[in-house]
Design an enzyme around this catalytic site. Structure first.
Site, PDB file in Angstrom:
ATOM      1  N   HIS A   1      52.108  48.707  21.554  1.00  0.00           N
ATOM      2  CA  HIS A   1      50.885  47.930  22.223  1.00  0.00           C
ATOM      3  C   HIS A   1      49.808  47.824  20.608  1.00  0.00           C
ATOM      4  O   HIS A   1      49.568  49.005  20.168  1.00  0.00           O
ATOM      5  CB  HIS A   1      49.973  48.168  23.381  1.00  0.00           C
ATOM      6  CG  HIS A   1      49.687  46.425  23.849  1.00  0.00           C
ATOM      7  ND1 HIS A   1      48.430  46.256  23.919  1.00  0.00           N
ATOM      8  CD2 HIS A   1      50.371  45.355  24.406  1.00  0.00           C
ATOM      9  CE1 HIS A   1      48.306  45.478  24.199  1.00  0.00           C
ATOM     10  NE2 HIS A   1      49.112  45.032  25.147  1.00  0.00           N
TER      11      HIS A   1
ATOM     12  N   ASP B   1      56.171  45.159  29.518  1.00  0.00           N
ATOM     13  CA  ASP B   1      57.402  44.140  29.769  1.00  0.00           C
ATOM     14  C   ASP B   1      58.612  45.551  30.324  1.00  0.00           C
ATOM     15  O   ASP B   1      59.391  45.203  30.416  1.00  0.00           O
ATOM     16  CB  ASP B   1      58.153  43.823  28.441  1.00  0.00           C
ATOM     17  CG  ASP B   1      57.120  42.433  28.333  1.00  0.00           C
ATOM     18  OD1 ASP B   1      56.720  41.868  28.469  1.00  0.00           O
ATOM     19  OD2 ASP B   1      56.312  42.557  27.219  1.00  0.00           O
TER      20      ASP B   1
ATOM     21  N   HIS C   1      56.907  40.173  21.451  1.00  0.00           N
ATOM     22  CA  HIS C   1      55.714  39.142  22.239  1.00  0.00           C
ATOM     23  C   HIS C   1      55.966  39.445  23.742  1.00  0.00           C
ATOM     24  O   HIS C   1      56.887  40.281  24.664  1.00  0.00           O
ATOM     25  CB  HIS C   1      55.290  37.971  22.858  1.00  0.00           C
ATOM     26  CG  HIS C   1      53.731  37.921  23.191  1.00  0.00           C
ATOM     27  ND1 HIS C   1      52.488  38.790  23.990  1.00  0.00           N
ATOM     28  CD2 HIS C   1      53.085  36.772  23.061  1.00  0.00           C
ATOM     29  CE1 HIS C   1      51.813  38.108  24.902  1.00  0.00           C
ATOM     30  NE2 HIS C   1      52.286  36.837  23.794  1.00  0.00           N
TER      31      HIS C   1
HETATM   32  C1  LIG Z   1      53.262  45.654  20.898  1.00  0.00           C
HETATM   33  C2  LIG Z   1      54.174  45.652  18.929  1.00  0.00           C
HETATM   34  C3  LIG Z   1      54.671  44.834  18.276  1.00  0.00           C
HETATM   35  C4  LIG Z   1      52.750  45.968  18.810  1.00  0.00           C
HETATM   36  O1  LIG Z   1      52.783  45.841  16.963  1.00  0.00           O
HETATM   37  P1  LIG Z   1      51.698  46.787  15.983  1.00  0.00           P
HETATM   38  O2  LIG Z   1      50.213  46.479  16.732  1.00  0.00           O
HETATM   39  O3  LIG Z   1      52.075  45.514  14.828  1.00  0.00           O
HETATM   40  O4  LIG Z   1      52.610  47.569  15.754  1.00  0.00           O
HETATM   41  P2  LIG Z   1      53.454  48.271  14.986  1.00  0.00           P
HETATM   42  O5  LIG Z   1      54.567  47.856  14.795  1.00  0.00           O
HETATM   43  O6  LIG Z   1      52.717  47.724  13.250  1.00  0.00           O
HETATM   44  O7  LIG Z   1      53.755  50.348  15.222  1.00  0.00           O
HETATM   45  C5  LIG Z   1      52.969  51.351  14.875  1.00  0.00           C
HETATM   46  C6  LIG Z   1      54.345  52.191  14.023  1.00  0.00           C
HETATM   47  O8  LIG Z   1      54.503  52.534  15.724  1.00  0.00           O
HETATM   48  C7  LIG Z   1      56.052  52.281  15.901  1.00  0.00           C
HETATM   49  N1  LIG Z   1      56.413  51.573  16.802  1.00  0.00           N
HETATM   50  C8  LIG Z   1      55.577  50.833  17.433  1.00  0.00           C
HETATM   51  N2  LIG Z   1      56.029  50.551  18.617  1.00  0.00           N
HETATM   52  C9  LIG Z   1      57.188  51.419  18.196  1.00  0.00           C
HETATM   53  C10 LIG Z   1      58.412  50.744  19.483  1.00  0.00           C
HETATM   54  N3  LIG Z   1      58.820  49.783  20.649  1.00  0.00           N
HETATM   55  N4  LIG Z   1      59.740  51.266  19.399  1.00  0.00           N
HETATM   56  C11 LIG Z   1      59.454  52.519  17.859  1.00  0.00           C
HETATM   57  N5  LIG Z   1      58.475  52.612  17.050  1.00  0.00           N
HETATM   58  C12 LIG Z   1      57.720  51.156  17.824  1.00  0.00           C
HETATM   59  C13 LIG Z   1      56.279  50.960  14.402  1.00  0.00           C
HETATM   60  O9  LIG Z   1      58.114  51.566  14.146  1.00  0.00           O
HETATM   61  C14 LIG Z   1      55.530  51.869  13.456  1.00  0.00           C
HETATM   62  O10 LIG Z   1      55.715  52.928  12.918  1.00  0.00           O
HETATM   63  P3  LIG Z   1      55.613  53.020  11.644  1.00  0.00           P
HETATM   64  O11 LIG Z   1      54.070  53.513  11.278  1.00  0.00           O
HETATM   65  O12 LIG Z   1      56.650  54.512  11.155  1.00  0.00           O
HETATM   66  O13 LIG Z   1      55.704  52.627  10.625  1.00  0.00           O
HETATM   67  C15 LIG Z   1      55.010  46.696  18.879  1.00  0.00           C
HETATM   68  O14 LIG Z   1      55.227  47.775  19.646  1.00  0.00           O
HETATM   69  C16 LIG Z   1      56.106  46.249  18.786  1.00  0.00           C
HETATM   70  O15 LIG Z   1      57.626  45.925  17.899  1.00  0.00           O
HETATM   71  N6  LIG Z   1      56.895  47.024  20.344  1.00  0.00           N
HETATM   72  C17 LIG Z   1      58.253  46.891  20.611  1.00  0.00           C
HETATM   73  C18 LIG Z   1      58.031  45.211  21.206  1.00  0.00           C
HETATM   74  C19 LIG Z   1      57.145  45.022  23.084  1.00  0.00           C
HETATM   75  O16 LIG Z   1      57.690  46.053  23.318  1.00  0.00           O
HETATM   76  N7  LIG Z   1      56.801  44.742  22.261  1.00  0.00           N
HETATM   77  C20 LIG Z   1      55.743  43.503  23.446  1.00  0.00           C
HETATM   78  C21 LIG Z   1      53.740  43.965  24.238  1.00  0.00           C
HETATM   79  S1  LIG Z   1      53.154  43.627  25.425  1.00  0.00           S
END
Ligand SMILES: CC(C)(COP(=O)(O)OP(=O)(O)OC[C@H]1O[C@@H](n2cnc3c(N)ncnc32)[C@H](O)[C@@H]1OP(=O)(O)O)[C@@H](O)C(=O)NCCC(=O)NCCS
Length: 382
Positions: A266, A317, A226
């Site tokens: 996201h 972010d 987050h």
């Molecule tokens: C924001 C976030 C938590 C959303 O999570 P979510 O909806 O649960 O999505 P997931 O984590 O299940 O990701 C879906 C797919 O995209 C990939 N993915 C998502 N964000 C990614 C990232 N920042 N870098 C690399 N791969 C990513 C995941 O590995 C997953 O791949 P897979 O299906 O092959 O396993 C996620 O994109 C993330 O961890 N981003 C990095 C942290 C971040 O910037 N957070 C701030 C959000 S405003």
């Protein structure tokens, strides 16, 4: 079968679940639209201020001149920290990060709030003013104290953003710095049922107090999935610079190692996060003004690569990191600055929740041992 057995099972992480009705924020993740009370975030970023946006979030309408003036002066008057809160800030270990300090101190603020025991709508609005002013002050005061510097008293003639920079640095910020931070605060002020806001609503719905709800929200915001992501973005840029690495090669290595790249992806947006559009622009402009676009250039190269390779877009972010770095703000203040803005949305949601409250208490899909499992006496257990 039980009469009241729930049947619907939400997807992991409650993806796609609508968990509350709210009139505060509307997002269209496919089209990349974000709006507060129906007003597009691009209009707000270009024309509004943090104070006006907060008024909008709390009251549902943009203020007229008089209402805005009153709002600004009430927020400025709320710039008070009890002496015992400052003593507490002095007592924290130097290892305490500003985000940990913020979480712990916001909890303690309730002891010194005149409305502590009053959970009415009006009392919560008064507490929302206090919390909004105090969160910014705690971040600035703690940063001064940990650096062995004198505390800078608030300047009530300044805007929320400008006063924060003043209290942080002890010098009046440039117009560009104050306006850049002000826009960043507008962009971060609310985001529907994000994890920290949901946490705040869950806590508020038990009829606990607003300080508890905001403390819980800060705890949720701190996590790297987050709000904590903005700090990780900057740590990545610094690591790339330190190693003299090529940014694209570095990120390629992260993806090959199945690491997530902070600042991308996201749950809701399937296209560009509209907040990233402004932060990208500000990061570039600030870099040009400062004659140093290295953080922006590095970020842009990474963005283009991650977008091409993984179809992932930069989120709020990603460019806030290079924007704050170019403003000369310490990395571990990035997430506290996020909190200093998001308090506007948290407070709006807590108050909305309490105006039409029902306990938030979902069910879990049970996947444990079959019922009834035998109770094995201790002497017979392996
Ligand atoms: C924001 C976030 C938590 C959303 O999570 P979510 O909806 O649960 O999505 P997931 O984590 O299940 O990701 C879906 C797919 O995209 C990939 N993915 C998502 N964000 C990614 C990232 N920042 N870098 C690399 N791969 C990513 C995941 O590995 C997953 O791949 P897979 O299906 O092959 O396993 C996620 O994109 C993330 O961890 N981003 C990095 C942290 C971040 O910037 N957070 C701030 C959000 S405003």
């Amino acid at each position: 079968m039980y009469k009241h057995m729930p049947t619907a099972v939400a997807g992991k992480g409650l993806e796609g679940v609508i968990a509350a009705s709210s009139g505060i924020c509307w997002i269209d993740g496919e089209a990349g639209v974000l709006s507060y009370r129906g007003i597009d975030i691009h209009d707000l970023a270009e024309n509004s201020t943090f104070e006006e946006t907060t008024y909008l979030l709390w009251n549902g309408l943009l203020p007229n001149r008089l209402q805005l003036r009153e709002f600004q002066s009430q927020l400025a008057r709320s710039r008070e920290l009890d002496r015992r809160i400052v003593d507490m800030l002095r007592s924290f270990p130097v290892s305490a990060t500003p985000m940990e300090v913020l979480r712990t101190t916001v909890s303690a603020l309730s002891f010194y709030d005149a409305d502590e025991k009053d959970n009415s709508h009006d009392a919560n609005v008064r507490k929302a003013y206090n919390l909004t002013a105090q969160i910014a002050m705690i971040v600035a005061v703690y940063d001064r104290l940990r650096k062995g510097k004198e505390i800078v008293p608030p300047d009530r003639s300044l805007s929320h953003a400008a006063n924060f920079l003043w209290m942080l640095r002890g010098e009046k910020p440039s117009q560009t710095a104050a306006r850049t931070l002000d826009i960043a605060l507008v962009l971060h002020a609310d985001h529907e049922l994000n994890a920290s806001t949901f946490a705040a609503r869950v806590i508020a719905a038990t009829l606990s107090d607003i300080h508890s709800a905001i403390t819980g929200a800060i705890g949720a915001l701190k996590g790297p999935l987050h709000g904590g992501a903005n700090e990780n973005v900057m740590r990545m840029l610094l690591a790339i610079e330190k190693q003299g690495a090529d940014p694209v090669e570095y990120v390629k290595g992260m993806l090959a190692a199945k690491q997530k790249v902070s600042g991308f992806g996201h749950r809701v947006y399937k296209t560009e996060d509209p907040r990233a559009t402004h932060l990208r622009r500000m990061s570039e402009q600030l870099g040009k003004d400062a004659g140093n676009t290295r953080w922006f250039d590095m970020s842009r190269a990474i963005e283009l690569y991650v977008n091409r390779e993984k179809r992932l877009n930069a989120n709020v972010d990603f460019y806030s990191a290079s924007t704050y770095a170019t403003l000369g703000i310490d990395i571990d203040l990035y997430t506290p600055i996020f909190a200093m803005s998001r308090i506007a949305g948290w407070a709006a949601h807590v108050i909305e929740q309490l105006d039409d409250n029902r306990l938030i208490r979902p069910r879990a899909e049970y996947v444990g041992p079959a019922y009834p499992a035998p109770y094995v006496p201790i002497e017979q257990r392996p």
